[in-house]
Motif scaffolding. Structure first.
Motif, PDB file in Angstrom:
ATOM      1  N   ASP A  64      27.330   9.236  18.412  1.00 56.84           N
ATOM      2  CA  ASP A  64      26.564   8.485  17.414  1.00 56.84           C
ATOM      3  C   ASP A  64      25.770   7.339  18.043  1.00 56.84           C
ATOM      4  N   LYS A  65      25.763   7.284  19.357  1.00 55.23           N
ATOM      5  CA  LYS A  65      25.003   6.231  20.046  1.00 55.23           C
ATOM      6  C   LYS A  65      23.510   6.532  20.030  1.00 55.23           C
ATOM      7  N   ARG A  66      22.734   5.477  19.840  1.00 50.22           N
ATOM      8  CA  ARG A  66      21.282   5.596  19.874  1.00 50.22           C
ATOM      9  C   ARG A  66      20.725   4.452  20.716  1.00 50.22           C
ATOM     10  N   ILE A  67      19.603   4.709  21.353  1.00 51.19           N
ATOM     11  CA  ILE A  67      18.981   3.663  22.160  1.00 51.19           C
ATOM     12  C   ILE A  67      17.623   3.316  21.573  1.00 51.19           C
ATOM     13  N   ALA A  68      17.426   2.033  21.353  1.00 51.20           N
ATOM     14  CA  ALA A  68      16.139   1.553  20.847  1.00 51.20           C
ATOM     15  C   ALA A  68      15.413   0.871  21.986  1.00 51.20           C
ATOM     16  N   ARG A  69      14.155   1.199  22.163  1.00 51.47           N
ATOM     17  CA  ARG A  69      13.352   0.565  23.208  1.00 51.47           C
ATOM     18  C   ARG A  69      12.126  -0.083  22.580  1.00 51.47           C
ATOM     19  N   LEU A  70      11.999  -1.371  22.787  1.00 48.74           N
ATOM     20  CA  LEU A  70      10.828  -2.079  22.265  1.00 48.74           C
ATOM     21  C   LEU A  70       9.671  -1.810  23.212  1.00 48.74           C
ATOM     22  N   VAL A  71       8.632  -1.143  22.726  1.00 49.60           N
ATOM     23  CA  VAL A  71       7.530  -0.812  23.629  1.00 49.60           C
ATOM     24  C   VAL A  71       6.296  -1.659  23.377  1.00 49.60           C
ATOM     25  N   ASP A  72       6.257  -2.325  22.250  1.00 47.94           N
ATOM     26  CA  ASP A  72       5.080  -3.149  21.984  1.00 47.94           C
ATOM     27  C   ASP A  72       5.467  -4.280  21.050  1.00 47.94           C
ATOM     28  N   SER A  73       5.211  -5.479  21.482  1.00 50.36           N
ATOM     29  CA  SER A  73       5.539  -6.653  20.676  1.00 50.36           C
ATOM     30  C   SER A  73       4.699  -7.822  21.167  1.00 50.36           C
ATOM     31  N   PRO A  74       4.259  -8.683  20.245  1.00 49.60           N
ATOM     32  CA  PRO A  74       3.429  -9.816  20.677  1.00 49.60           C
ATOM     33  C   PRO A  74       4.218 -10.896  21.411  1.00 49.60           C
ATOM     34  N   ASN A  75       5.512 -10.959  21.167  1.00 48.40           N
ATOM     35  CA  ASN A  75       6.232 -12.112  21.710  1.00 48.40           C
ATOM     36  C   ASN A  75       7.541 -11.812  22.423  1.00 48.40           C
ATOM     37  N   MET A  76       7.917 -10.531  22.481  1.00 47.54           N
ATOM     38  CA  MET A  76       9.199 -10.220  23.118  1.00 47.54           C
ATOM     39  C   MET A  76       8.956  -9.311  24.316  1.00 47.54           C
ATOM     40  N   PRO A  77       9.785  -9.469  25.347  1.00 46.28           N
ATOM     41  CA  PRO A  77       9.645  -8.584  26.495  1.00 46.28           C
ATOM     42  C   PRO A  77      10.090  -7.171  26.128  1.00 46.28           C
ATOM     43  N   GLU A  78       9.597  -6.192  26.865  1.00 48.94           N
ATOM     44  CA  GLU A  78      10.103  -4.835  26.666  1.00 48.94           C
ATOM     45  C   GLU A  78      11.582  -4.845  26.991  1.00 48.94           C
ATOM     46  N   GLY A  79      12.333  -4.039  26.290  1.00 51.99           N
ATOM     47  CA  GLY A  79      13.753  -4.003  26.596  1.00 51.99           C
ATOM     48  C   GLY A  79      14.424  -2.944  25.765  1.00 51.99           C
ATOM     49  N   GLU A  80      15.729  -2.807  25.952  1.00 51.62           N
ATOM     50  CA  GLU A  80      16.461  -1.781  25.220  1.00 51.62           C
ATOM     51  C   GLU A  80      17.701  -2.356  24.567  1.00 51.62           C
ATOM     52  N   ALA A  81      18.120  -1.708  23.493  1.00 54.79           N
ATOM     53  CA  ALA A  81      19.374  -2.069  22.841  1.00 54.79           C
ATOM     54  C   ALA A  81      20.083  -0.781  22.449  1.00 54.79           C
ATOM     55  N   VAL A  82      21.395  -0.829  22.474  1.00 53.58           N
ATOM     56  CA  VAL A  82      22.182   0.327  22.068  1.00 53.58           C
ATOM     57  C   VAL A  82      22.791   0.028  20.707  1.00 53.58           C
ATOM     58  N   PHE A  83      22.728   0.986  19.809  1.00 48.61           N
ATOM     59  CA  PHE A  83      23.400   0.815  18.512  1.00 48.61           C
ATOM     60  C   PHE A  83      24.037   2.139  18.135  1.00 48.61           C
ATOM     61  N   ARG A  84      24.770   2.128  17.020  1.00 40.72           N
ATOM     62  CA  ARG A  84      25.412   3.356  16.573  1.00 40.72           C
ATOM     63  C   ARG A  84      25.026   3.689  15.148  1.00 40.72           C
ATOM     64  N   VAL A  85      24.987   4.989  14.849  1.00 36.46           N
ATOM     65  CA  VAL A  85      24.832   5.425  13.461  1.00 36.46           C
ATOM     66  C   VAL A  85      26.197   5.927  13.017  1.00 36.46           C
ATOM     67  N   GLU A  86      26.851   5.156  12.143  1.00 33.30           N
ATOM     68  CA  GLU A  86      28.193   5.528  11.693  1.00 33.30           C
ATOM     69  C   GLU A  86      28.214   5.738  10.195  1.00 33.30           C
ATOM     70  N   GLU A  87      29.395   6.130   9.729  1.00 32.64           N
ATOM     71  CA  GLU A  87      29.619   6.295   8.292  1.00 32.64           C
ATOM     72  C   GLU A  87      29.148   5.062   7.514  1.00 32.64           C
ATOM     73  N   SER A  88      29.454   3.898   8.088  1.00 35.73           N
ATOM     74  CA  SER A  88      29.170   2.631   7.405  1.00 35.73           C
ATOM     75  C   SER A  88      27.715   2.206   7.566  1.00 35.73           C
ATOM     76  N   GLY A  89      26.948   2.960   8.346  1.00 33.05           N
ATOM     77  CA  GLY A  89      25.544   2.610   8.564  1.00 33.05           C
ATOM     78  C   GLY A  89      25.267   2.300  10.019  1.00 33.05           C
ATOM     79  N   ILE A  90      24.292   1.411  10.240  1.00 31.69           N
ATOM     80  CA  ILE A  90      23.923   1.036  11.607  1.00 31.69           C
ATOM     81  C   ILE A  90      24.866  -0.073  12.074  1.00 31.69           C
ATOM     82  N   THR A  91      25.470   0.137  13.223  1.00 29.69           N
ATOM     83  CA  THR A  91      26.385  -0.876  13.744  1.00 29.69           C
ATOM     84  C   THR A  91      26.161  -1.096  15.245  1.00 29.69           C
ATOM     85  N   GLU A  92      26.866  -2.080  15.724  1.00 31.61           N
ATOM     86  CA  GLU A  92      26.795  -2.467  17.142  1.00 31.61           C
ATOM     87  C   GLU A  92      27.262  -1.325  18.015  1.00 31.61           C
TER      88      GLU A  92
END
Ligand code: GTP
Ligand code: MG
Length: 313
Positions: free
Chosen positions: A285-313
């Protein structure tokens, strides 16, 4: 009052004024800063007429020139931040999904776009101190993937009343691009009566892709999509709302845009979406989000999970 001012513009009769108002131009400033081509598209008037109206609005409106950074900082205080449900994901976005902008989530099937949509619809209703926007939320569903039952599940997991939550979520099912555009107009109307601060379009591009086939249809597709995006931005402006759109990437190279790793929608979407986030599947249920375009944040990645309860850490 602003309607009166629009009517006073040279070359604008009552009918044109109404078209302009209906298309979301609520004051002179909105017209003054628009390009004649877009105005002509959105309000359905000739381009040369549109040019004259824009010029007249520029003359009449008090178009401020430059503002100081401090003034802009003061304005930024109105920007709301909507939580995705996972802290690291929020951090990636600089605190959450911003109001007043379009945020695009793109990725292949199963990457979590629709699950994120459900989660943020629930989150938006929560008070600001809990990462919400303290308002109602809306979704234009083009793939029939909205599930009230999933909303209830996510709401319950956050100790919210499922029925009250569902009452604050407005769902429009779009059957084709034309209908999708109409729903954006309806959203603007509903936004006048209700405090709606999140508008999700899941998926933004699927109907466009199915309907405008072949190279010959490309220009028209992009023009229509552009018009749609402007309506969404308009909604964001008027309601201080977050706009979230989803978009697929294709495993098969797209016949128009050629590149398998790029979202469909081409340059128009690329330039209109302020934040672009690429989602991909990882283990389970792990997913990786990658910010590819933003006016004020550096490119980067975050890992989150899709669980029964919704989106979680
Ligand atoms: P397309 O719309 O097909 O492009 O995909 P998408 O990116 O919208 O994918 P979606 O958000 O629908 O993600 C689907 C994935 O979410 C599934 O593969 C499941 O793993 C997960 N998922 C969906 N519902 C649930 C649920 O109720 N519980 C859990 N644990 N996972 C779920
Ligand atoms: Mg989906």
């Amino acid at each position: 009052m602003s309607e009166e001012k629009i009517k006073e513009l040279p070359g604008v009769g009552p009918a044109t004024a109404e078209k302009l108002m209906d298309s979301g131009y609520k004051d002179l400033m909105a017209i003054a800063v628009e390009s004649p081509r877009v105005l002509s598209d959105l309000a359905d008037i000739g381009e040369s007429t549109a040019g004259k109206i824009v010029q007249a609005a520029k003359d009449a409106a008090d178009i401020g020139g430059f503002e100081t950074g401090s003034e802009l900082l003061e304005k930024r205080k109105d920007v709301g931040m909507l939580s995705t449900g996972a802290d690291s994901f929020d951090d990636l976005l600089g605190g959450g999904i911003e109001t007043g902008s379009i945020t695009e989530f793109f990725g292949e099937f199963g990457s979590g776009k629709t699950q994120i949509a459900h989660q943020i619809l629930v989150n938006a209703i929560r008070p600001e101190e809990d990462g919400g926007l303290g308002a109602e939320a809306m979704i234009i569903d083009t793939e029939n993937s909205f599930r009230p039952g999933r909303i209830s599940e996510i709401a319950e997991a956050r100790d919210l009343d499922p029925e009250e939550t569902l009452d604050d979520i407005h769902v429009g099912r779009a059957f084709n691009t034309h209908h999708q555009m109409l729903l954006a107009d309806e959203a603007l109307d509903l936004g006048k009566d209700k405090p709606i601060r999140l508008l999700v379009v899941d998926s933004l591009t699927s109907h466009f892709r199915a309907e405008y086939v072949g190279r010959g249809a490309l220009a028209e597709r992009q023009q229509t999509l552009n018009k749609h995006l402007h309506k969404l931005l308009n909604f964001a402006d008027r309601n201080n709302a977050a706009i979230v759109v989803t978009n697929q990437v294709t495993a098969n190279p797209d016949q128009f845009f050629g590149d398998a790793t790029k979202p469909i929608g081409g340059h128009i979407l690329g330039h209109t979406a302020t934040f672009r986030v690429y989602l991909r599947k990882s283990k389970g249920d792990k997913r990786i989000a990658r910010l590819v375009d933003s006016p004020n944040m550096p490119e980067g990645e975050a890992v989150f999970r899709v669980e029964e309860s919704g989106i979680t850490e």
